[in-house]
Design a protein around this motif. Structure first.
Motif, PDB file in Angstrom:
ATOM      1  N   THR A  26     -18.034  74.720  -3.273  1.00 50.76           N
ATOM      2  CA  THR A  26     -17.109  75.257  -2.285  1.00 50.76           C
ATOM      3  C   THR A  26     -17.174  74.400  -1.026  1.00 50.76           C
ATOM      4  O   THR A  26     -18.261  74.125  -0.511  1.00 50.76           O
ATOM      5  N   LEU A  27     -15.998  73.966  -0.566  1.00 47.88           N
ATOM      6  CA  LEU A  27     -15.892  73.117   0.615  1.00 47.88           C
ATOM      7  C   LEU A  27     -14.919  73.728   1.614  1.00 47.88           C
ATOM      8  O   LEU A  27     -13.960  74.405   1.219  1.00 47.88           O
ATOM      9  N   ARG A  28     -15.140  73.453   2.881  1.00 52.15           N
ATOM     10  CA  ARG A  28     -14.151  73.793   3.903  1.00 52.15           C
ATOM     11  C   ARG A  28     -12.971  72.853   3.716  1.00 52.15           C
ATOM     12  O   ARG A  28     -13.143  71.692   3.355  1.00 52.15           O
ATOM     13  N   ALA A  29     -11.776  73.337   3.951  1.00 49.61           N
ATOM     14  CA  ALA A  29     -10.561  72.522   3.825  1.00 49.61           C
ATOM     15  C   ALA A  29     -10.456  71.602   5.042  1.00 49.61           C
ATOM     16  O   ALA A  29      -9.659  71.826   5.948  1.00 49.61           O
ATOM     17  N   GLY A  63     -10.241  63.270  -6.097  1.00 48.80           N
ATOM     18  CA  GLY A  63      -9.851  63.042  -4.704  1.00 48.80           C
ATOM     19  C   GLY A  63      -8.409  63.435  -4.440  1.00 48.80           C
ATOM     20  O   GLY A  63      -8.096  64.017  -3.390  1.00 48.80           O
ATOM     21  N   GLU A  64      -7.527  63.139  -5.383  1.00 49.03           N
ATOM     22  CA  GLU A  64      -6.111  63.493  -5.211  1.00 49.03           C
ATOM     23  C   GLU A  64      -5.919  65.010  -5.140  1.00 49.03           C
ATOM     24  O   GLU A  64      -5.205  65.520  -4.275  1.00 49.03           O
ATOM     25  N   LEU A  65      -6.550  65.739  -6.067  1.00 46.10           N
ATOM     26  CA  LEU A  65      -6.369  67.193  -6.070  1.00 46.10           C
ATOM     27  C   LEU A  65      -6.968  67.856  -4.839  1.00 46.10           C
ATOM     28  O   LEU A  65      -6.370  68.761  -4.257  1.00 46.10           O
ATOM     29  N   VAL A  66      -8.151  67.400  -4.434  1.00 46.41           N
ATOM     30  CA  VAL A  66      -8.772  67.993  -3.244  1.00 46.41           C
ATOM     31  C   VAL A  66      -7.973  67.626  -1.995  1.00 46.41           C
ATOM     32  O   VAL A  66      -7.777  68.467  -1.110  1.00 46.41           O
ATOM     33  N   SER A  67      -7.469  66.413  -1.923  1.00 46.15           N
ATOM     34  CA  SER A  67      -6.614  66.032  -0.784  1.00 46.15           C
ATOM     35  C   SER A  67      -5.392  66.936  -0.697  1.00 46.15           C
ATOM     36  O   SER A  67      -5.032  67.402   0.390  1.00 46.15           O
ATOM     37  N   ASN A  68      -4.763  67.187  -1.838  1.00 50.08           N
ATOM     38  CA  ASN A  68      -3.596  68.076  -1.846  1.00 50.08           C
ATOM     39  C   ASN A  68      -3.965  69.480  -1.373  1.00 50.08           C
ATOM     40  O   ASN A  68      -3.211  70.103  -0.621  1.00 50.08           O
ATOM     41  N   ALA A  69      -5.120  69.977  -1.811  1.00 49.38           N
ATOM     42  CA  ALA A  69      -5.547  71.309  -1.394  1.00 49.38           C
ATOM     43  C   ALA A  69      -5.787  71.371   0.109  1.00 49.38           C
ATOM     44  O   ALA A  69      -5.439  72.359   0.762  1.00 49.38           O
ATOM     45  N   VAL A  70      -6.361  70.313   0.661  1.00 44.20           N
ATOM     46  CA  VAL A  70      -6.611  70.275   2.101  1.00 44.20           C
ATOM     47  C   VAL A  70      -5.300  70.189   2.879  1.00 44.20           C
ATOM     48  O   VAL A  70      -5.091  70.897   3.867  1.00 44.20           O
ATOM     49  N   VAL A  71      -4.391  69.345   2.416  1.00 41.63           N
ATOM     50  CA  VAL A  71      -3.124  69.141   3.131  1.00 41.63           C
ATOM     51  C   VAL A  71      -2.201  70.347   3.009  1.00 41.63           C
ATOM     52  O   VAL A  71      -1.570  70.770   3.984  1.00 41.63           O
ATOM     53  N   GLU A  78     -10.848  77.516   2.344  1.00 39.53           N
ATOM     54  CA  GLU A  78     -11.858  76.845   1.542  1.00 39.53           C
ATOM     55  C   GLU A  78     -11.211  76.278   0.287  1.00 39.53           C
ATOM     56  O   GLU A  78     -10.154  76.734  -0.145  1.00 39.53           O
ATOM     57  N   VAL A  79     -11.877  75.295  -0.270  1.00 34.84           N
ATOM     58  CA  VAL A  79     -11.445  74.661  -1.513  1.00 34.84           C
ATOM     59  C   VAL A  79     -12.595  74.827  -2.495  1.00 34.84           C
ATOM     60  O   VAL A  79     -13.737  74.474  -2.176  1.00 34.84           O
ATOM     61  N   LEU A  80     -12.289  75.371  -3.660  1.00 31.09           N
ATOM     62  CA  LEU A  80     -13.293  75.550  -4.701  1.00 31.09           C
ATOM     63  C   LEU A  80     -13.055  74.492  -5.782  1.00 31.09           C
ATOM     64  O   LEU A  80     -11.987  74.457  -6.388  1.00 31.09           O
ATOM     65  N   VAL A  81     -14.036  73.625  -5.977  1.00 26.70           N
ATOM     66  CA  VAL A  81     -13.949  72.567  -6.979  1.00 26.70           C
ATOM     67  C   VAL A  81     -14.804  72.989  -8.169  1.00 26.70           C
ATOM     68  O   VAL A  81     -15.995  73.262  -8.010  1.00 26.70           O
ATOM     69  N   GLY A  82     -14.169  73.067  -9.330  1.00 29.27           N
ATOM     70  CA  GLY A  82     -14.888  73.418 -10.544  1.00 29.27           C
ATOM     71  C   GLY A  82     -15.045  72.193 -11.427  1.00 29.27           C
ATOM     72  O   GLY A  82     -14.169  71.323 -11.470  1.00 29.27           O
ATOM     73  N   VAL A  92     -11.806  69.055 -14.308  1.00 24.93           N
ATOM     74  CA  VAL A  92     -11.987  69.319 -12.888  1.00 24.93           C
ATOM     75  C   VAL A  92     -10.868  70.242 -12.472  1.00 24.93           C
ATOM     76  O   VAL A  92      -9.693  69.999 -12.788  1.00 24.93           O
ATOM     77  N   SER A  93     -11.223  71.313 -11.764  1.00 27.05           N
ATOM     78  CA  SER A  93     -10.215  72.244 -11.247  1.00 27.05           C
ATOM     79  C   SER A  93     -10.425  72.394  -9.749  1.00 27.05           C
ATOM     80  O   SER A  93     -11.553  72.323  -9.262  1.00 27.05           O
ATOM     81  N   VAL A  94      -9.323  72.583  -9.042  1.00 27.55           N
ATOM     82  CA  VAL A  94      -9.375  72.726  -7.593  1.00 27.55           C
ATOM     83  C   VAL A  94      -8.543  73.941  -7.213  1.00 27.55           C
ATOM     84  O   VAL A  94      -7.348  74.002  -7.509  1.00 27.55           O
ATOM     85  N   ARG A  95      -9.202  74.895  -6.571  1.00 24.31           N
ATOM     86  CA  ARG A  95      -8.528  76.133  -6.157  1.00 24.31           C
ATOM     87  C   ARG A  95      -8.468  76.201  -4.643  1.00 24.31           C
ATOM     88  O   ARG A  95      -9.427  75.881  -3.951  1.00 24.31           O
ATOM     89  N   ASP A  96      -7.298  76.607  -4.145  1.00 23.89           N
ATOM     90  CA  ASP A  96      -7.139  76.867  -2.717  1.00 23.89           C
ATOM     91  C   ASP A  96      -6.306  78.131  -2.557  1.00 23.89           C
ATOM     92  O   ASP A  96      -5.798  78.675  -3.538  1.00 23.89           O
ATOM     93  N   THR A  97      -6.148  78.593  -1.327  1.00 22.91           N
ATOM     94  CA  THR A  97      -5.393  79.821  -1.084  1.00 22.91           C
ATOM     95  C   THR A  97      -3.970  79.552  -0.604  1.00 22.91           C
ATOM     96  O   THR A  97      -3.288  80.466  -0.150  1.00 22.91           O
ATOM     97  N   GLY A  98      -3.517  78.317  -0.722  1.00 25.20           N
ATOM     98  CA  GLY A  98      -2.144  77.986  -0.349  1.00 25.20           C
ATOM     99  C   GLY A  98      -1.139  78.632  -1.290  1.00 25.20           C
ATOM    100  O   GLY A  98      -1.418  78.858  -2.469  1.00 25.20           O
TER     101      GLY A  98
END
Length: 147
Positions: A26-29, A63-71, A78-82, A92-98
């Motif tokens: 789990t990372l901060r966006a 990196g691409e998926l996490v960048s998209n989640a942050v942007v 938060e961004v959850l990377v599985g 690899v899965s990336v979850r955000d609340t967007g």
């Protein structure tokens, strides 16, 4: 008689006594989240014997998926990377609340952004999205491993 090679370092041999990996981070966006996620995933898959071009593709796509989640996700979210590694596939899965739904775009060559999901589509074995009842979404990709 030919040379004797140490086959214990070959990826297929390293995976022979292997157990599936299923982990989350789990990372901060924030701006540095893609770098942290890439390094975390790279270390985990390298420990499982995933090397070479597979490792590089997984690093790039993470990196691409996490960048998209942050942007595209909430700035204070938060961004959850599985990460799941089995004998044949890394997911690899990336979850955000967007709230937006990701889509592949094909921007003009001079456009500064918009190519992330096109890279995921082109370089992964499979990819997809899932929306969640509590809001947000997960974007995932699979990379099939070489034997």
């Amino acid at each position: 008689m030919g040379d004797v090679r140490d086959l214990s370092s070959a990826p297929s041999a390293r995976r022979s006594g292997w157990r599936p990996v299923d982990d989350e981070l789990t990372l901060r966006a924030e701006r540095h989240a893609p770098r942290l996620a890439r390094h975390w995933v790279m270390r985990a898959i390298a420990a499982e014997g995933v090397v070479g071009s597979n490792n590089q593709v997984i690093e790039l796509l993470t990196g691409e998926l996490v960048s998209n989640a942050v942007v595209h996700g909430p700035a204070d979210g938060e961004v959850l990377v599985g990460l799941r590694v089995d004998r044949r596939t890394v997911r690899v899965s990336v979850r955000d609340t967007g709230q937006g739904r990701p889509r592949v775009r094909h921007p003009e060559p001079t456009a500064p952004s918009g190519r992330g999901l096109a890279l995921v589509e082109a370089l992964s074995s499979a990819w997809g999205t899932a929306t969640h009842a509590d809001g947000g979404k997960t974007v995932w990709f699979d990379v099939e491993l070489d034997d």
